[in-house]
Enzyme design. Structure first.
Site, PDB file in Angstrom:
ATOM      1  N   LYS A  53      34.581  -1.014  50.272  1.00  0.00           N
ATOM      2  CA  LYS A  53      35.246   0.120  50.449  1.00  0.00           C
ATOM      3  C   LYS A  53      34.565   1.072  49.036  1.00  0.00           C
ATOM      4  O   LYS A  53      34.936   1.336  47.935  1.00  0.00           O
ATOM      5  CB  LYS A  53      36.334  -0.175  49.804  1.00  0.00           C
ATOM      6  CG  LYS A  53      37.638   0.846  49.937  1.00  0.00           C
ATOM      7  CD  LYS A  53      38.116   1.400  50.903  1.00  0.00           C
ATOM      8  CE  LYS A  53      39.479   2.430  51.112  1.00  0.00           C
ATOM      9  NZ  LYS A  53      40.483   2.188  50.018  1.00  0.00           N
ATOM     10  N   HIS A 155      45.136   8.615  44.530  1.00  0.00           N
ATOM     11  CA  HIS A 155      45.702   6.866  45.113  1.00  0.00           C
ATOM     12  C   HIS A 155      47.881   7.705  44.143  1.00  0.00           C
ATOM     13  O   HIS A 155      47.697   8.487  44.378  1.00  0.00           O
ATOM     14  CB  HIS A 155      45.667   6.022  43.682  1.00  0.00           C
ATOM     15  CG  HIS A 155      44.366   5.543  44.622  1.00  0.00           C
ATOM     16  ND1 HIS A 155      43.704   6.118  45.339  1.00  0.00           N
ATOM     17  CD2 HIS A 155      43.034   5.295  43.582  1.00  0.00           C
ATOM     18  CE1 HIS A 155      42.780   5.092  45.929  1.00  0.00           C
ATOM     19  NE2 HIS A 155      41.818   4.288  44.585  1.00  0.00           N
TER      20      HIS A 155
END
Length: 280
Positions: A53, A155
Site C-alpha cells: 500500500k 488519517h
C-alpha cells in the site's frame, strides 16, 4: 507472500480476512506494518515486497516494476489532508501565514504532500519555508509543542486534532474537490508485475467483501494495530476511507488519479511516466 501496509484501521479492515486465512485459495501473507513514507520508499527501492500500500503520489516512481490494482486502496470525498497550526500563529484561515514557515509532512511522496504543494502554489505568496518529513503520528505533538510551525496531517488526525489545541488552516480535500469535482486519490495497492495480477485483484476484492459482510470480525485486529485511537474513532476512520472505490476504482477513480498526477507532472513534482501503465 510478502505484503506491506499501514497499521491504520482502513488497511487492517480491508486485509483482515486475507491476513487471517479466510480467503479461499489466497496465499498466506507475511505482513510488514509500516508508515506510508516507508512503503513509498520500499517500492521505489526495487527491493520491496510483492504487494504494498503506497501513496498514489508515489506511483510515477514505481510503475515500471509495480502495477496498480483496481481495488483495496483509498479514494474518497471529505477525507482530505489538513493543514494545522497553533492558534498562536493564526486564528484565521489566511494561508499567507505559512510563507517562510517550517511545515511538517508525513512523506514527500504522499498524496497529502502533492495536494499541499499544488494548493500552496496558488495560495501562499512567496512559498513556504523548510519541509520536514516525520511520521504522521508525531506531527500534531510537534506543532503543539512549537517544534514546527504547521503540520500537514492525514488519517484519524482529522478527528483528534482539537485535543492537541490546534487550529485548522485549510482542508486540502475541500480545495481539491471544489477545484476538480473529483475524489481524492490517497492510498494505492500495487503488486509486482511478475505476479498474477488477476488473482491478486480477486483475493483483495474478496477480502474487502468479507470485511463489509463481517465488520465485527476485524475489530480486535484493527484496535490491536491502531495508533492512539479508540473504537469510535477507528469506526469513523473506516467509514471515511473504505467505500465503493475500495472495491473498484471505476472510471471516476481512474479520472481522479490521472488528474492528480497530470497536474503534478505539469508542476514538475513527479517524473515523466507512461500514463497507460496506470491500467496495465
Amino acid at each position: 507472500m510478502k505484503i506491506a501496509f499501514s497499521p491504520c484501521p482502513n488497511d487492517t479492515f480491508v486485509f483482515h480476512a486475507w491476513v487471517h486465512g479466510l480467503i479461499a485459495g489466497a496465499p498466506e501473507l507475511d505482513v510488514q506494518y509500516a508508515d506510508i513514507d516507508i512503503t513509498n520508499r520500499l517500492a521505489a527501492s526495487g527491493q520491496g515486497p510483492e504487494v504494498l500500500k503506497i501513496s498514489y503520489a508515489a506511483l510515477p516512481w514505481v510503475l515500471s516494476d509495480y502495477a496498480l490494482l483496481p481495488c483495496g486502496g483509498a479514494l474518497g470525498r471529505g477525507c482530505g489532508p489538513l493543514v494545522l497550526t497553533r492558534s498562536s500563529i493564526t486564528d484565521t484561515r489566511d494561508p499567507s501565514v505559512l510563507a517562510g514557515r517550517r511545515i511538517a509532512v508525513p512523506s514527500d511522496r504522499s498524496t497529502a504532500y502533492m495536494l499541499f504543494r499544488l494548493w500552496a502554489a496558488q495560495n501562499v505568496p512567496g512559498g513556504v519555508g523548510e519541509i520536514v518529513v516525520m511520521p504522521f503520528h508525531e506531527i500534531m505533538p510537534a506543532v503543539r509543542d512549537g517544534l514546527i510551525d504547521a503540520g500537514l496531517v492525514i488519517h484519524e488526525a482529522r478527528f483528534t486534532y482539537p485535543a492537541y489545541g490546534l487550529t485548522l488552516l485549510a482542508d486540502m480535500g475541500n480545495w481539491w474537490e471544489a477545484d476538480t469535482g473529483l475524489p481524492i486519490p490517497l492510498g494505492a495497492i500495487i503488486a509486482h508485475r511478475s505476479m498474477d495480477l488477476d488473482a491478486l485483484t480477486k483475493w483483495t476484492r474478496a477480502s474487502v467483501d468479507y470485511a463489509w459482510a463481517h465488520p465485527e470480525a476485524s475489530q480486535h485486529y484493527i484496535l490491536q494495530h491502531a495508533q492512539e485511537m479508540d473504537a469510535d474513532v477507528a469506526k469513523q476512520h473506516i467509514q471515511l476511507y473504505v467505500n465503493h472505490f475500495t472495491a473498484n476504482l471505476g472510471e471516476e477513480g481512474y479520472d481522479a488519479i490521472t488528474s492528480l498526477l497530470g497536474r503534478a507532472a505539469n508542476e514538475g513534482l513527479v517524473p515523466a511516466f507512461d500514463f497507460a501503465k496506470l491500467r496495465a
